[in-house]
Design a protein around this motif. Structure first.
Motif, PDB file in Angstrom:
ATOM      1  N   ARG A 132       0.761  -1.215  -0.165  1.00 35.53           N
ATOM      2  CA  ARG A 132       0.041   0.163   0.128  1.00 35.53           C
ATOM      3  C   ARG A 132       0.788   1.388  -0.020  1.00 35.53           C
ATOM      4  O   ARG A 132       0.465   2.268  -0.601  1.00 35.53           O
ATOM      5  CB  ARG A 132      -0.967   0.116   1.453  1.00 35.53           C
ATOM      6  N   MET A 133       1.990   1.084   0.717  1.00 33.85           N
ATOM      7  CA  MET A 133       2.836   2.267   0.666  1.00 33.85           C
ATOM      8  C   MET A 133       3.527   2.518  -0.655  1.00 33.85           C
ATOM      9  O   MET A 133       3.556   3.707  -1.324  1.00 33.85           O
ATOM     10  CB  MET A 133       4.099   2.127   1.763  1.00 33.85           C
ATOM     11  N   GLU A 134       3.613   1.553  -1.500  1.00 38.26           N
ATOM     12  CA  GLU A 134       4.152   1.690  -2.820  1.00 38.26           C
ATOM     13  C   GLU A 134       3.087   2.242  -3.784  1.00 38.26           C
ATOM     14  O   GLU A 134       3.276   3.121  -4.609  1.00 38.26           O
ATOM     15  CB  GLU A 134       4.511   0.234  -3.524  1.00 38.26           C
ATOM     16  N   ALA A 135       2.053   1.951  -3.700  1.00 40.21           N
ATOM     17  CA  ALA A 135       0.908   2.379  -4.335  1.00 40.21           C
ATOM     18  C   ALA A 135       0.731   3.941  -4.047  1.00 40.21           C
ATOM     19  O   ALA A 135       0.519   4.643  -5.030  1.00 40.21           O
ATOM     20  CB  ALA A 135      -0.461   1.481  -4.227  1.00 40.21           C
ATOM     21  N   LEU A 136       0.724   4.339  -2.678  1.00 41.19           N
ATOM     22  CA  LEU A 136       0.659   5.504  -2.570  1.00 41.19           C
ATOM     23  C   LEU A 136       1.563   6.447  -3.038  1.00 41.19           C
ATOM     24  O   LEU A 136       1.445   7.508  -3.401  1.00 41.19           O
ATOM     25  CB  LEU A 136       0.333   5.705  -0.847  1.00 41.19           C
ATOM     26  N   SER A 137       2.878   5.914  -2.912  1.00 39.68           N
ATOM     27  CA  SER A 137       4.097   6.765  -3.300  1.00 39.68           C
ATOM     28  C   SER A 137       4.047   6.889  -4.732  1.00 39.68           C
ATOM     29  O   SER A 137       4.564   7.943  -5.225  1.00 39.68           O
ATOM     30  CB  SER A 137       5.194   6.016  -2.815  1.00 39.68           C
ATOM     31  N   SER A 138       3.437   6.055  -5.564  1.00 40.85           N
ATOM     32  CA  SER A 138       3.481   5.992  -7.053  1.00 40.85           C
ATOM     33  C   SER A 138       2.540   7.267  -7.364  1.00 40.85           C
ATOM     34  O   SER A 138       2.850   7.914  -8.431  1.00 40.85           O
ATOM     35  CB  SER A 138       3.292   4.716  -7.608  1.00 40.85           C
ATOM     36  N   ARG A 139       1.543   7.510  -6.760  1.00 41.28           N
ATOM     37  CA  ARG A 139       0.617   8.628  -6.989  1.00 41.28           C
ATOM     38  C   ARG A 139       1.386   9.930  -6.654  1.00 41.28           C
ATOM     39  O   ARG A 139       0.548  11.062  -7.245  1.00 41.28           O
ATOM     40  CB  ARG A 139      -0.809   8.332  -6.391  1.00 41.28           C
TER      41      ARG A 139
END
Length: 346
Positions: free
Chosen positions: A50-57
């Motif tokens: 979830r951290m990765e998905a958030l950081s990509s945005r």
């Protein structure tokens, strides 16, 4: 950056576990205490996802970045974004106002000028005209957030948002909330020096070490924290090489020039995104004005190191910060009233 140890020893039945993953240009490490009733590893892995998905945005680059969309549409039209990014931008603008613009998420245009010079090599510094032109695009006041329409609009073409000074802290806060909500309440997240800790009344506090900015691998000292966040900004690891010497990577939004005065600012607060922004703001304002800014945040305290070796420590850390033997010439001074969420070293 800021270093941490696992913790003090917990009860015999507890075990320390850790998982790390490269992300956001650094190594994210999650450390947690567990018993024999389950490891919690799947919860941690899903949190890292979830951290990765958030950081990509929230990244300045990449096909999935909503921030890229906002910047490309500057001066043209509002962009609809996710609730998380809308929330982060609103928090960024609020902190900009409270720090008098010392923290400003639109300073990216000026940072880009210095970054371009660094990438070109040769040590050539930006000219006055380059800096002035970039400063025309700086101004958090001209970022428009519409909560009803869930849009963000940059009023001037060429302006850009850069959330690098706060996004990592925000994502760490979100990650800790996800861990706590799934039963892991005794945990530490270290995102390359952005640290957030959580504990219970039955668990021992986490020990956090403050890096000596003059000597890599050496600590100025350490303290204990049960709940909260610790973030360090400094000039000693990331910098520009140019004519006349070495320049900090942190740029003053008012002048367009690298900051001077402090070598590092470590801020302790209840949330990582606040500590993130305040550490930057203190570096920009310098020790005297930086401390005055922190007065507006009653639960924020810190450790600040000046170029002359003077170390400024919050008064409430006097019985909490366990200082290492300091080199000759270092002076320690204390400032400010105490706050309640810090724990004395026993």
């Amino acid at each position: 950056c800021l270093l941490c140890s696992c913790s003090q020893k917990g009860p015999a039945e507890q075990r320390i576990r850790r998982i790390n993953r490269p992300m956001m240009g650094t190594l994210i490490e999650v450390v947690w205490r567990t018993t024999g009733e389950g490891t919690g590893a799947e919860v941690v892995r899903s949190t890292l996802d979830r951290m990765e998905a958030l950081s990509s945005r929230m990244s300045l680059h990449g096909p999935a970045s909503e921030l890229v969309e906002i910047n490309e549409a500057a001066g043209k039209e509002p962009v609809k974004v996710s609730p998380e990014l809308l929330d982060l931008i609103e928090k960024s603008l609020s902190l900009s106002r409270m720090t008098g613009g010392a923290f400003d998420p639109t300073v990216g245009s000026v940072e880009a000028v210095w970054g371009d010079i660094q990438r070109e090599g040769g040590g050539r510094l930006p000219g006055e005209e380059d800096v002035r032109d970039a400063l025309d695009w700086v101004g958090y006041e001209r970022v428009r957030v519409d909560w009803e329409m869930k849009t963000v609009f940059l009023e001037k073409e060429g302006r850009r948002l850069d959330l690098g000074g706060i996004a990592k802290g925000y994502i760490v806060d979100q990650a800790m909330a996800w861990l706590n909500g799934r039963g892991l309440r005794d945990a530490l997240i270290n995102a390359g020096g952005d640290i957030r800790v959580s504990g219970t009344a039955e668990s021992p506090p986490w020990r956090i070490g403050v890096q000596d900015p003059f000597e890599k691998g050496r600590l100025l000292g350490s303290f204990l924290l049960q709940q909260g966040a610790v973030v360090t900004s400094g000039t000693y690891e990331r910098y520009f090489e140019g004519e006349g010497g070495r320049f900090a990577h942190i740029v003053d939004p008012a002048t367009g020039r690298p900051v001077e005065g402090l070598v590092s600012a470590t801020v302790i607060a209840e949330e990582s995104f606040v500590a993130d922004a305040l550490a930057t703001a203190v570096m920009v304002k310098g020790r005297q004005e930086g401390l005055a800014t922190l007065v507006r945040f009653p639960t924020a305290r810190g450790v600040f190191v000046e170029r002359n070796g003077t170390i400024w420590v919050a008064e409430d850390l006097k019985n909490i910060l366990e200082l290492a033997p300091l080199p000759s010439g270092n002076t320690v001074r204390f400032y400010g009233p105490p706050v309640s969420f810090l724990l004395p070293i026993s």
